[in-house]
Design an enzyme around this catalytic site. Structure first.
Site, PDB file in Angstrom:
ATOM      1  N   LYS A  56       0.814  -1.222   0.000  1.00  0.00           N
ATOM      2  CA  LYS A  56       0.000   0.000   0.000  1.00  0.00           C
ATOM      3  C   LYS A  56       0.846   1.270   0.000  1.00  0.00           C
ATOM      4  O   LYS A  56       0.379   2.318  -0.429  1.00  0.00           O
ATOM      5  CB  LYS A  56      -0.948   0.008   1.196  1.00  0.00           C
ATOM      6  CG  LYS A  56      -2.034  -1.060   1.095  1.00  0.00           C
ATOM      7  CD  LYS A  56      -3.364  -0.431   0.909  1.00  0.00           C
ATOM      8  CE  LYS A  56      -4.516  -1.402   0.718  1.00  0.00           C
ATOM      9  NZ  LYS A  56      -4.431  -2.693   1.362  1.00  0.00           N
ATOM     10  N   SER A 307       1.231  -9.884  -0.327  1.00  0.00           N
ATOM     11  CA  SER A 307       0.953  -8.447  -0.337  1.00  0.00           C
ATOM     12  C   SER A 307       1.306  -7.693   0.942  1.00  0.00           C
ATOM     13  O   SER A 307       1.459  -6.479   0.913  1.00  0.00           O
ATOM     14  CB  SER A 307      -0.508  -8.211  -0.710  1.00  0.00           C
ATOM     15  OG  SER A 307      -1.350  -8.998   0.097  1.00  0.00           O
TER      16      SER A 307
HETATM   17  C1  LIG Z   1      -5.213  -3.756   1.068  1.00  0.00           C
HETATM   18  C2  LIG Z   1      -4.601  -5.085   1.016  1.00  0.00           C
HETATM   19  C3  LIG Z   1      -4.985  -6.031   0.057  1.00  0.00           C
HETATM   20  C4  LIG Z   1      -6.084  -5.778  -0.937  1.00  0.00           C
HETATM   21  O1  LIG Z   1      -5.755  -4.714  -1.784  1.00  0.00           O
HETATM   22  P1  LIG Z   1      -6.856  -4.006  -2.666  1.00  0.00           P
HETATM   23  O2  LIG Z   1      -6.128  -3.000  -3.457  1.00  0.00           O
HETATM   24  O3  LIG Z   1      -7.873  -3.394  -1.747  1.00  0.00           O
HETATM   25  O4  LIG Z   1      -7.485  -5.072  -3.484  1.00  0.00           O
HETATM   26  C5  LIG Z   1      -4.312  -7.238   0.027  1.00  0.00           C
HETATM   27  N1  LIG Z   1      -3.340  -7.523   0.903  1.00  0.00           N
HETATM   28  C6  LIG Z   1      -2.944  -6.650   1.846  1.00  0.00           C
HETATM   29  C7  LIG Z   1      -1.846  -7.043   2.772  1.00  0.00           C
HETATM   30  C8  LIG Z   1      -3.553  -5.399   1.930  1.00  0.00           C
HETATM   31  O5  LIG Z   1      -3.155  -4.540   2.869  1.00  0.00           O
END
Ligand SMILES: *Cc1c(COP(=O)(O)O)cnc(C)c1O
Length: 321
Positions: A56, A307
Site C-alpha cells: 500500500k 501483499s
Molecule cells: C489492502 C490489502 C490487500 C487488498 O488490496 P486491494 O487494493 O484493496 O485489493 C491485500 N493484501 C494486503 C496485505 C492489503 O493490505
C-alpha cells in the site's frame, strides 16, 4: 489529470520513477519445496518487506506526490482497516503532509499503533453502526482535507501496479500471476502492468470465500457487494470493488477464485515454516490459491504477490490453540 479509464503502463512507469529510492525494491523469493509441490517455477514477490509492511505504500506515496501545493499544506484524510492507513501516514510523514486516519475500533492493535507512530491522527469508529465513508467525507469537509481512498483512485492503482512491474522486470515474463484482491487496487494495477510487460501471462485475482464479492462481480459483470464479512483476511473485508477498479478488472483480469479461512491459516503457517517469512492473512491469499490446488498450473512460471506482513501474532497464536 489522470483519467481512470485511460490508465496504462505509462502511468505505472511514472509511479515507478516517483518511487525509485523511496519504496523498497522488495525481494523475490523462491522455494524448491514449492516448485516441487506445484511442478512449476514459483516467484514470490515479498511485499511484506515493503515500507510500512505492505504494498500500500506504493499507491499512497504516488498519490500524495501528485497533490497540489495547497492540498499538501491542508493535509489528507482516509479510511482504512490498516495497511493503507499506515502507508498514508508514512508517505505523509516523508512528504511533510499532515494525515488523519479513520479506522475501525477493532483493527489489529499493531496497525493502530504503527499508524499513530508515523504521526497520523487516528479517529476510531464502530464498523457495525457507522458508515465509514460518510464519516470520512464529513470530516474531510469540516476540516478541509483531501480524501485519499484505499483503492478507488487512479494514482493508487498506478502505484500498486509497480509491484508487478518490478517482479516482471526482475524475473522475466510469466505464465500466471496470482494477486490478492480486496477493493481491487492491487489487482487492477498489477493487471495493467502485466498485460503490457508479459502479454501472455494470465492474471488471477484471489479473495476469501467469506468475502467473494469481486468473484461474483467478475462472473456476473455487475457490481456485487458483501457486508462486514467475518474473514481473518482483514485487508479483504472491503464491501465491493470500486468504480475505477471494477472496469479495469473486467478488462484485464483473466479469472477470479476464492480460498477458505482454513486454507488461509494453513498457508500462513506454511510460509512461516518453509520460507521463514511472516505474511499476514490477506497477504497469503494468492499463495493459498496455488498451494491448496485451487488454481492448478502445471509446468508454468508463476508469480505470487505476497501483499503484506502486518500480523498480530498473538491473534494467530490463539487460532492455533
Ligand atoms: C489492502 C490489502 C490487500 C487488498 O488490496 P486491494 O487494493 O484493496 O485489493 C491485500 N493484501 C494486503 C496485505 C492489503 O493490505
Amino acid at each position: 489529470m489522470l483519467q481512470e479509464n485511460s490508465l496504462t503502463i505509462t502511468d505505472v512507469k511514472a509511479a515507478y520513477n516517483r518511487l525509485l529510492g523511496i519504496s523498497q525494491q522488495t525481494p523475490v523469493l523462491t522455494s524448491r519445496t514449492v516448485n516441487e509441490l506445484t511442478h512449476s517455477e514459483v516467484f514470490f514477490k515479498c511485499e511484506n518487506f515493503q515500507r510500512a509492511g505492505a504494498f500500500k505504500f506504493r499507491g499512497a506515496y504516488n498519490a500524495l506526490t501528485q497533490l497540489s501545493q495547497a492540498q499538501k499544506q491542508q493535509g489528507v484524510i482516509t479510511f482504512s482497516s490498516g495497511n493503507h492507513a499506515q502507508a498514508i501516514a508514512l508517505a505523509g510523514k516523508l512528504l511533510n503532509i499532515p494525515t488523519t486516519i479513520v479506522m475501525p475500533d477493532d483493527a489489529p492493535a499493531v496497525k493502530q499503533t504503527a499508524t499513530r507512530g508515523y504521526g497520523a491522527e487516528v479517529i476510531l469508529y464502530n464498523r457495525h453502526n457507522t458508515n465509514r465513508e460518510e464519516l470520512t467525507q464529513s470530516l474531510a469537509r469540516d476540516r478541509n482535507l483531501k480524501l485519499i481512498p484505499p483503492y478507488d483512485h487512479p494514482q493508487i492503482v498506478a502505484g500498486q501496479g509497480t509491484a508487478a512491474l518490478e517482479l516482471i522486470q526482475e524475473v522475466g515474463e510469466l505464465d500466471f500471476l496470482l494477486v490478492p484482491c480486496g477493493g481491487g487496487g492491487l489487482l487492477s494495477g498489477c493487471a495493467i502492468a502485466t498485460k503490457a510487460l508479459s502479454p501472455k501471462c494470465r492474471v488471477i485475482g484471489v479473495e476469501p470465500e467469506l468475502a467473494d464479492d469481486a468473484t461474483r462481480s467478475f462472473y456476473s459483470k455487475t457490481l456485487q457487494t458483501v457486508h462486514n464479512p467475518n474473514t481473518i483476511a482483514d485487508g479483504a473485508r472491503t464491501p465491493s470493488l470500486g468504480k475505477i477498479t471494477f472496469p479495469i478488472i473486467l478488462n484485464y483480469v483473466d479469472d477470479m477464485v476464492t480460498v477458505s479461512e482454513s486454507a488461509i491459516i494453513r498457508t500462513m503457517f506454511f510460509l512461516w515454516e518453509r520460507l521463514k517469512i511472516v505474511v499476514e492473512p490477506t497477504g497469503v491469499l494468492a499463495a493459498a490459491a496455488l498451494l491448496e490446488g485451487i488454481v492448478t498450473v502445471p509446468v508454468a512460471r508463476i508469480g505470487i504477490i505476497l501483499s503484506g506482513g502486518n500480523v498480530d501474532l498473538t491473534e494467530i497464536y490463539n487460532l492455533k490453540q
